[in-house]
Each structure stands twice: as C-alpha cells, then as structure tokens.
Motif scaffolding. Structure first.
Motif, PDB file in Angstrom:
ATOM      1  N   ALA A  61      -0.187   1.097  -4.023  1.00  0.00           N
ATOM      2  CA  ALA A  61       0.352   0.121  -4.975  1.00  0.00           C
ATOM      3  C   ALA A  61       0.106  -1.290  -4.457  1.00  0.00           C
ATOM      4  CB  ALA A  61       1.848   0.349  -5.175  1.00  0.00           C
ATOM      5  N   VAL A  62      -0.517  -2.120  -5.289  1.00  0.00           N
ATOM      6  CA  VAL A  62      -0.894  -3.481  -4.917  1.00  0.00           C
ATOM      7  C   VAL A  62      -0.175  -4.473  -5.817  1.00  0.00           C
ATOM      8  CG1 VAL A  62      -2.798  -5.124  -4.701  1.00  0.00           C
ATOM      9  CG2 VAL A  62      -3.182  -2.698  -4.172  1.00  0.00           C
ATOM     10  N   LEU A  63       0.480  -5.444  -5.209  1.00  0.00           N
ATOM     11  CA  LEU A  63       1.059  -6.558  -5.947  1.00  0.00           C
ATOM     12  C   LEU A  63       0.147  -7.757  -5.755  1.00  0.00           C
ATOM     13  CD1 LEU A  63       3.420  -7.608  -7.652  1.00  0.00           C
ATOM     14  CD2 LEU A  63       4.541  -8.314  -5.520  1.00  0.00           C
ATOM     15  N   ASP A  64      -0.488  -8.177  -6.836  1.00  0.00           N
ATOM     16  CA  ASP A  64      -1.459  -9.276  -6.808  1.00  0.00           C
ATOM     17  C   ASP A  64      -0.745 -10.554  -7.240  1.00  0.00           C
ATOM     18  OD1 ASP A  64      -3.739 -10.801  -6.755  1.00  0.00           O
ATOM     19  OD2 ASP A  64      -4.790  -9.706  -8.337  1.00  0.00           O
ATOM     20  N   VAL A  65      -0.226 -11.283  -6.266  1.00  0.00           N
ATOM     21  CA  VAL A  65       0.596 -12.470  -6.540  1.00  0.00           C
ATOM     22  C   VAL A  65      -0.318 -13.684  -6.717  1.00  0.00           C
ATOM     23  CG1 VAL A  65       2.484 -13.914  -5.734  1.00  0.00           C
ATOM     24  CG2 VAL A  65       2.431 -11.484  -5.123  1.00  0.00           C
ATOM     25  N   GLY A  66      -0.168 -14.348  -7.858  1.00  0.00           N
ATOM     26  CA  GLY A  66      -1.082 -15.445  -8.163  1.00  0.00           C
ATOM     27  C   GLY A  66      -2.473 -14.916  -8.436  1.00  0.00           C
ATOM     28  N   GLY A  67      -2.537 -13.751  -9.062  1.00  0.00           N
ATOM     29  CA  GLY A  67      -3.809 -13.056  -9.270  1.00  0.00           C
ATOM     30  C   GLY A  67      -4.702 -13.638 -10.333  1.00  0.00           C
ATOM     31  N   VAL A 120      -8.589  -1.961  -9.438  1.00  0.00           N
ATOM     32  CA  VAL A 120      -8.289  -0.878 -10.381  1.00  0.00           C
ATOM     33  C   VAL A 120      -9.461   0.098 -10.436  1.00  0.00           C
ATOM     34  CG1 VAL A 120      -7.939  -0.334 -12.821  1.00  0.00           C
ATOM     35  CG2 VAL A 120      -6.638  -2.194 -11.757  1.00  0.00           C
ATOM     36  N   ALA A 121     -10.684  -0.442 -10.458  1.00  0.00           N
ATOM     37  CA  ALA A 121     -11.866   0.434 -10.479  1.00  0.00           C
ATOM     38  C   ALA A 121     -11.951   1.287  -9.217  1.00  0.00           C
ATOM     39  CB  ALA A 121     -13.130  -0.411 -10.627  1.00  0.00           C
ATOM     40  N   ASP A 122     -11.427   0.763  -8.110  1.00  0.00           N
ATOM     41  CA  ASP A 122     -11.395   1.517  -6.850  1.00  0.00           C
ATOM     42  C   ASP A 122     -10.271   2.547  -6.813  1.00  0.00           C
ATOM     43  OD1 ASP A 122     -13.570   0.140  -5.886  1.00  0.00           O
ATOM     44  OD2 ASP A 122     -12.511  -0.863  -4.252  1.00  0.00           O
ATOM     45  N   GLY A 123      -9.398   2.534  -7.819  1.00  0.00           N
ATOM     46  CA  GLY A 123      -8.338   3.520  -7.906  1.00  0.00           C
ATOM     47  C   GLY A 123      -6.957   3.038  -7.523  1.00  0.00           C
ATOM     48  N   TYR A 124      -6.792   1.742  -7.253  1.00  0.00           N
ATOM     49  CA  TYR A 124      -5.478   1.203  -6.873  1.00  0.00           C
ATOM     50  C   TYR A 124      -4.614   0.955  -8.110  1.00  0.00           C
ATOM     51  CZ  TYR A 124      -7.366   0.541  -2.210  1.00  0.00           C
ATOM     52  OH  TYR A 124      -7.918   0.765  -0.973  1.00  0.00           O
ATOM     53  N   LEU A 128       9.854 -13.461  -6.589  1.00  0.00           N
ATOM     54  CA  LEU A 128       9.285 -12.237  -7.144  1.00  0.00           C
ATOM     55  C   LEU A 128      10.390 -11.329  -7.679  1.00  0.00           C
ATOM     56  CD1 LEU A 128       6.668 -11.503  -4.330  1.00  0.00           C
ATOM     57  CD2 LEU A 128       6.234 -12.573  -6.560  1.00  0.00           C
ATOM     58  N   THR A 129      10.085 -10.620  -8.751  1.00  0.00           N
ATOM     59  CA  THR A 129      11.059  -9.692  -9.322  1.00  0.00           C
ATOM     60  C   THR A 129      10.953  -8.300  -8.713  1.00  0.00           C
ATOM     61  OG1 THR A 129       9.565  -9.053 -11.120  1.00  0.00           O
ATOM     62  CG2 THR A 129      11.028 -10.935 -11.525  1.00  0.00           C
ATOM     63  N   ALA A 130       9.932  -8.055  -7.912  1.00  0.00           N
ATOM     64  CA  ALA A 130       9.729  -6.731  -7.319  1.00  0.00           C
ATOM     65  C   ALA A 130      10.884  -6.374  -6.387  1.00  0.00           C
ATOM     66  CB  ALA A 130       8.415  -6.701  -6.540  1.00  0.00           C
ATOM     67  N   GLU A 131      11.156  -5.092  -6.294  1.00  0.00           N
ATOM     68  CA  GLU A 131      12.209  -4.615  -5.407  1.00  0.00           C
ATOM     69  C   GLU A 131      11.749  -4.666  -3.951  1.00  0.00           C
ATOM     70  OE1 GLU A 131      13.377  -0.738  -6.625  1.00  0.00           O
ATOM     71  OE2 GLU A 131      14.137  -1.398  -8.585  1.00  0.00           O
ATOM     72  N   ASP A 132      12.705  -4.635  -3.057  1.00  0.00           N
ATOM     73  CA  ASP A 132      12.407  -4.639  -1.632  1.00  0.00           C
ATOM     74  C   ASP A 132      11.516  -3.455  -1.269  1.00  0.00           C
ATOM     75  OD1 ASP A 132      14.214  -6.715  -1.665  1.00  0.00           O
ATOM     76  OD2 ASP A 132      15.698  -5.747  -0.381  1.00  0.00           O
ATOM     77  N   ALA A 133      10.535  -3.716  -0.384  1.00  0.00           N
ATOM     78  CA  ALA A 133       9.682  -2.663   0.182  1.00  0.00           C
ATOM     79  C   ALA A 133       9.087  -1.742  -0.884  1.00  0.00           C
ATOM     80  CB  ALA A 133      10.472  -1.846   1.200  1.00  0.00           C
ATOM     81  N   SER A 134       8.591  -2.329  -1.968  1.00  0.00           N
ATOM     82  CA  SER A 134       8.123  -1.527  -3.099  1.00  0.00           C
ATOM     83  C   SER A 134       6.601  -1.464  -3.235  1.00  0.00           C
ATOM     84  CB  SER A 134       8.729  -2.057  -4.404  1.00  0.00           C
ATOM     85  OG  SER A 134       8.455  -3.439  -4.563  1.00  0.00           O
ATOM     86  N   TYR A 135       5.857  -2.197  -2.407  1.00  0.00           N
ATOM     87  CA  TYR A 135       4.394  -2.213  -2.526  1.00  0.00           C
ATOM     88  C   TYR A 135       3.734  -1.928  -1.179  1.00  0.00           C
ATOM     89  CZ  TYR A 135       4.549  -3.897  -7.298  1.00  0.00           C
ATOM     90  OH  TYR A 135       4.754  -3.982  -8.650  1.00  0.00           O
ATOM     91  N   ASP A 136       2.588  -1.264  -1.243  1.00  0.00           N
ATOM     92  CA  ASP A 136       1.800  -0.986  -0.045  1.00  0.00           C
ATOM     93  C   ASP A 136       0.990  -2.211   0.395  1.00  0.00           C
ATOM     94  OD1 ASP A 136       2.341   1.953   0.100  1.00  0.00           O
ATOM     95  OD2 ASP A 136       1.321   1.902  -1.849  1.00  0.00           O
ATOM     96  N   VAL A 137       0.615  -3.025  -0.571  1.00  0.00           N
ATOM     97  CA  VAL A 137      -0.205  -4.210  -0.312  1.00  0.00           C
ATOM     98  C   VAL A 137       0.335  -5.361  -1.145  1.00  0.00           C
ATOM     99  CG1 VAL A 137      -2.522  -5.236  -0.438  1.00  0.00           C
ATOM    100  CG2 VAL A 137      -2.267  -2.783   0.043  1.00  0.00           C
ATOM    101  N   VAL A 138       0.452  -6.537  -0.533  1.00  0.00           N
ATOM    102  CA  VAL A 138       0.736  -7.752  -1.283  1.00  0.00           C
ATOM    103  C   VAL A 138      -0.427  -8.717  -1.061  1.00  0.00           C
ATOM    104  CG1 VAL A 138       2.235  -9.758  -1.558  1.00  0.00           C
ATOM    105  CG2 VAL A 138       3.234  -7.502  -1.154  1.00  0.00           C
ATOM    106  N   LEU A 139      -1.072  -9.101  -2.144  1.00  0.00           N
ATOM    107  CA  LEU A 139      -2.146 -10.087  -2.103  1.00  0.00           C
ATOM    108  C   LEU A 139      -1.597 -11.446  -2.515  1.00  0.00           C
ATOM    109  CD1 LEU A 139      -5.061  -8.177  -3.891  1.00  0.00           C
ATOM    110  CD2 LEU A 139      -4.477  -8.203  -1.456  1.00  0.00           C
TER     111      LEU A 139
END
Length: 269
Positions: free
Chosen positions: A51-57, A67-71, A101-112
């Motif tokens: 799971a990737v959170l793309d901040v300021g994406g 997404v094409a890579d499967g993330y 951010l509205t995301a919950e704590d420790a909810s993503y594998d990657v933050v960009l």
C-alpha cells in the motif's frame, strides 16, 4: 485540528501557469528525472501489492506506473486540477495537505513525498509534514521524499543562457544563500535543499537507515541546454543514454549530489 492552508499562489501556479502532467514527459531532463525516480523507488520499495500513500502526488504521474506495477496507491494533493487528472491513473484520490493527513496511524507500507517539501518554505511546516509521514507509515515501512537541489537554478539558468541578467543573478544568489525562492518570478514559492539538510530533516523526524540520491546526476543541464538551443528532442538520443549512465555512476559519490536538479531521500520507520 485546523487544516493547514496552501498559499493561493502555489495553487494558482499549478492550476493555470504550468501543466504538471506534462513536466516529466515533454523534455529530456524531465524524462531523465522520471526514469531515475522509477529506478530508485523500485530498488527500495517492498514488493507489490504493498500500500502506497502518494502525498502531493500531483496528476498521478508516479501513481500510474506504480499501479501498473501492482501497487495499491492512494494519492493526496491540494490541487483539484491534479486530482481530476490522477483519477485516470487507477489510484484513489483525495484533496488534502501533507501537513494534515487523514490516513490512520501505521496504515501504509510506503509514503511518497515527491513534491510537498518543495513548497513548504517554513522549516516547521516541513517538520510537520515529515511527522505525518512517520505517523502513517508502518514500522519498517519506507519514506521517499524528493527535494529540489539548492544549486539547481544556477545550473538551469546557465543552461538556458539567462544568467547574464543582473536581476536573475540577484534572485539566484538569494536561493544559493538561503534556499528560499519568493515566487515573484518564474517558479512559485519554493524551498531548495542541500543533500545534508534533506537527510537531516528525515532523521530528525525519526526515520533511520536514510540515504540521499541525486536523481538526474551531473549531466541533466547538458540535455536542457542542447534541447533549448537546438529545438530538437533528445529523449531517444545517445546524449540521453550518456546522461542516464552518468547519473548512475555518480551515485556512490556524495560530493556529486550538488550537481543534480532533484534529490531523493529514503528512510525507514
């Protein structure tokens, strides 16, 4: 908590002055930035379907290939025009700010964070954004944060043959001295990092095992100068291949960080 306010000038710049969806595909140095960012992220990211959170994406330029890579990608950006473009990338989108951010704590594998640090000119705002990234990434998860190199404008305007103008020299001298661009001419409000400073900001936020890379390497300005003065695309040229090779060869040498246009810092929670 009060939602932070993005300066209107920054929103206006990305809404009506520049088309961010074309920036990394319309020039050779942009294509070099995209390709190298892909290389570095694929090297450090966990395997899909993380799971990737793309901040300021932005308009989803990186979300598309992830997404094409499967993330599984969720994109957050403060510019509504960008979200309209990003919907087509196959990710979910949200209007939001890196500092809240509205995301919950420790909810993503990657933050960009491949854009927010550019425009958080106040150090306290950058600390807040990085603290939010630390909060929402899982223990052991990856942070990848991009910055504009402190010396990028010096190389760029030399390449464009603008640097003989006294007013421009004055503005660039201010960036070199302070890292801050006031946004009155050309680019909007922005902050330009050194590699050491970017690494220090990630470490201060709690990230460990950090590393900083020069994205484009030392030859990007040659691509920009040649394209600008000849009007010919270099994206499929030997000069592009050579600049790409130079960026890869420069990686082990921290003193060459200053030659890149952009920096990419990675770390782990």
């Amino acid at each position: 908590m009060t939602t932070p306010r993005v300066p209107p000038a920054i929103i206006a710049f990305y809404t009506s002055t520049i088309n961010e969806s074309e920036r990394l595909t319309s020039s050779a140095d942009g294509a070099l930035e995209l390709l190298r960012t892909q290389e570095l992220l694929r090297r450090h990211a966990p395997t899909a379907p993380a799971a990737v959170l793309d901040v300021g994406g932005g308009p989803g330029t990186h979300a598309r290939w992830l997404v094409a890579d499967g993330y599984r990608v969720h994109l957050v950006d403060p510019v509504e025009r960008h979200l309209a473009d990003a919907i087509g990338a196959g990710c979910t989108v949200e209007l939001g700010d890196a500092r809240s951010l509205t995301a919950e704590d420790a909810s993503y594998d990657v933050v960009l964070m491949l854009g927010p640090l550019y425009h958080l000119t106040d150090a306290s705002d950058r600390r807040t954004a990085l603290a939010e990234a630390y909060r929402v990434v899982r223990p052991g998860g990856l942070i990848a944060a991009a910055a504009i190199n402190r010396y990028a404008s010096l190389f760029e305007h030399s390449a464009l043959a603008h640097l003989d103008k006294p007013d421009l020299q004055k503005g660039i001298a201010a960036i070199l001295a302070t890292g801050a661009h006031n946004g009155r001419k050309g680019f909007t409000e922005a902050y330009f990092h050194t590699g050491e400073q970017l690494d220090g900001e990630l470490r201060a936020a709690g990230f460990r095992h950090t590393a900083v890379y020069g994205i484009e390497g030392p030859a990007w300005a040659l691509l920009k100068a040649t394209e600008h003065h000849t009007g010919e695309s270099l994206r499929d040229s030997r000069m592009f291949a050579s600049a790409l090779a130079a960026s890869r060869m420069a990686e082990p040498y921290p003193e060459l960080l200053a030659a890149s246009s952009h920096l990419l810092a990675v770390g782990r929670r």
